[in-house]
Design an enzyme around this catalytic site. Structure first.
Site, mmCIF file in Angstrom:
data_model
loop_
_atom_site.group_PDB
_atom_site.id
_atom_site.type_symbol
_atom_site.label_atom_id
_atom_site.label_comp_id
_atom_site.label_asym_id
_atom_site.label_seq_id
_atom_site.Cartn_x
_atom_site.Cartn_y
_atom_site.Cartn_z
ATOM 1 N N HIS A 37 0.754 -1.331 0.002
ATOM 2 C CA HIS A 37 0.040 0.192 0.097
ATOM 3 C C HIS A 37 0.780 1.379 -0.022
ATOM 4 O O HIS A 37 1.869 1.228 0.487
ATOM 5 C CB HIS A 37 -0.967 -0.045 1.190
ATOM 6 C CG HIS A 37 -1.806 -1.292 1.419
ATOM 7 N ND1 HIS A 37 -2.601 -1.856 0.712
ATOM 8 C CD2 HIS A 37 -1.660 -2.125 2.554
ATOM 9 C CE1 HIS A 37 -3.166 -2.739 0.930
ATOM 10 N NE2 HIS A 37 -2.598 -3.073 2.107
ATOM 11 N N GLU A 39 -1.527 -0.091 8.294
ATOM 12 C CA GLU A 39 -2.614 -1.103 8.756
ATOM 13 C C GLU A 39 -2.154 -1.964 10.045
ATOM 14 O O GLU A 39 -0.898 -1.961 10.156
ATOM 15 C CB GLU A 39 -3.210 -2.010 7.658
ATOM 16 C CG GLU A 39 -2.274 -2.833 6.921
ATOM 17 C CD GLU A 39 -2.852 -3.528 5.790
ATOM 18 O OE1 GLU A 39 -3.815 -2.916 5.184
ATOM 19 O OE2 GLU A 39 -2.220 -4.569 5.375
ATOM 20 N N HIS A 55 3.432 -7.409 1.680
ATOM 21 C CA HIS A 55 3.006 -8.524 2.844
ATOM 22 C C HIS A 55 1.711 -9.053 2.069
ATOM 23 O O HIS A 55 1.244 -8.960 1.222
ATOM 24 C CB HIS A 55 2.457 -7.485 3.900
ATOM 25 C CG HIS A 55 1.135 -6.561 3.572
ATOM 26 N ND1 HIS A 55 1.456 -5.246 2.962
ATOM 27 C CD2 HIS A 55 -0.141 -6.688 3.422
ATOM 28 C CE1 HIS A 55 0.280 -4.890 2.689
ATOM 29 N NE2 HIS A 55 -0.590 -5.622 3.199
ATOM 30 N N ARG A 94 -1.308 -4.896 -6.267
ATOM 31 C CA ARG A 94 -1.182 -6.425 -6.107
ATOM 32 C C ARG A 94 0.162 -6.723 -7.084
ATOM 33 O O ARG A 94 0.359 -6.154 -8.163
ATOM 34 C CB ARG A 94 -2.416 -7.095 -6.757
ATOM 35 C CG ARG A 94 -2.453 -8.367 -6.557
ATOM 36 C CD ARG A 94 -3.673 -9.218 -7.111
ATOM 37 N NE ARG A 94 -4.837 -8.838 -6.468
ATOM 38 C CZ ARG A 94 -5.778 -8.132 -7.208
ATOM 39 N NH1 ARG A 94 -5.820 -7.922 -8.642
ATOM 40 N NH2 ARG A 94 -6.962 -8.022 -6.400
HETATM 41 ZN ZN ZN Z 1 -2.623 -4.955 3.077
#
Ligand code: ZN
Length: 335
Positions: free
Chosen positions: A124, A141, A199, A219
């Site tokens: 991200h 996150e 991740h 992605r």
């Molecule tokens: Zn994520």
């Protein structure tokens, strides 16, 4: 939301004078999530966490969300049927607290995630890149592992410093995971994922994710998977290479009873309801409580709501003392 629901909401709003008045109501509310039926999801959110959906799978439930891609809906009380954004418009930004008023949008997004299969390897962006590219926040996150199967693992950052060329070779040769930290997880583990950290959540893991209010995912690698029509999911290599941190990643994780994470975007804390819990809800921020287990009652300013496993409760800012009784556990989040 389907048109039937919209009609039902319009009708109930018409018959509810309260919603046409300017009176604000800072009672605690319960929220119904937006459910995402992504292919990698399982059924535990439906069978164990009481999520209602017509979908066969529930990969994610967006429990506290004002994001246009999937908003939470007030599920009971005078504001029943409003989206979280409509509720905030109705009650004014002071219900979010002084720390939130200056932000562009609602600050966070909380999800439950049931990864029956592996999620793609992804990354991200940070605020600067995300605001420039998509006029949206970046994504920091936190994962709290609610439950997992034996041997379940995640990929968490790079296991050595690499060049963009080495990273591309890994992707092209389908050997990318050789470059990643493979971390076996257990119940109660907490991981904090900075923007730029590559991740992936592995199969057999149920997670509560607290993140910035963003839906930007690049992605990088999807294990060469194809859908039933033989199509691979889209990769976003160019953007990913712009934002991936190429340094070796230090694995940060804790298995802790109480404190989870405090960062500039949010603070998250584990709650244990076995005894009565008193919390303070100040003028700075609302409080969100996600119930992971058990049941009980939350009372504030003479108003109370009963709750059970899987519920999401939002307490507007400046409510003062929150009293929780019951038996179970949950996650408290505030700004
Ligand atoms: Zn994520």
């Amino acid at each position: 939301m389907n048109s039937g629901n919209l009609k039902k909401r319009a009708e109930s709003n018409e018959s509810n004078d309260y919603l046409h008045s300017n009176v604000k109501d800072f009672s605690p509310i319960k929220l119904k999530p937006s459910i995402k039926g992504y292919l990698w999801g399982g059924t535990r959110l439906i069978t164990e966490y009481n999520k209602e959906t017509s979908l066969e799978k529930a990969a994610e439930s967006w429990e506290l969300s004002a994001h246009p891609d999937g908003e939470s809906i007030v599920s009971e009380g005078v504001f029943k049927g409003l989206t979280l954004r409509e509720y905030i418009e109705r009650n004014g930004v002071s219900c979010l607290g002084s720390k939130c008023g200056v932000k562009k949008d609602f600050p966070i997004l909380i999800k439950l995630i049931d990864a029956k299969e592996n999620l793609s390897v992804q990354v991200h962006p940070d605020d600067e890149y995300a605001l420039r590219e998509k006029n949206e926040y970046g994504k920091t996150e936190m994962w709290y592992v609610i439950d997992c199967e034996p041997g379940a693992y995640i990929y968490f950052g790079l296991n050595k410093k690499v060049t963009k060329k080495e990273l591309m070779q890994g992707i092209n040769r389908e050997r990318l995971t050789d470059l990643l930290n493979k971390v076996y997880v257990k119940k109660g583990d907490v991981f904090f994922i900075f923007p730029g950290t590559i991740h992936a959540i592995g199969s057999g893991i149920l997670i509560c994710e607290i993140q910035q209010n963003s839906n930007i995912t690049y992605r990088v690698y999807d294990y060469g998977r194809k859908d039933s029509n033989g199509n691979a999911r889209e990769l976003h290599i160019k953007n990913a290479l712009d934002v991936i941190n190429l340094e070796r990643t230090e694995i940060n994780f804790e298995n802790t009873e109480k404190a989870l994470v405090s960062c500039k975007y949010f603070t998250a804390q584990k709650l244990d309801f076995c005894k009565t819990v008193n919390l303070n809800c100040d003028i700075k921020s609302f409080r969100s409580i996600i119930v992971l287990n058990g049941k009980g009652n939350l009372a504030v300013n003479g108003k109370s709501v009963d709750f059970k496993k899987g519920d999401s409760i939002f307490v507007p800012a400046q409510n003062g003392s929150i009293n929780i009784t019951g038996d179970g556990e949950g996650i408290l989040t505030y700004i």
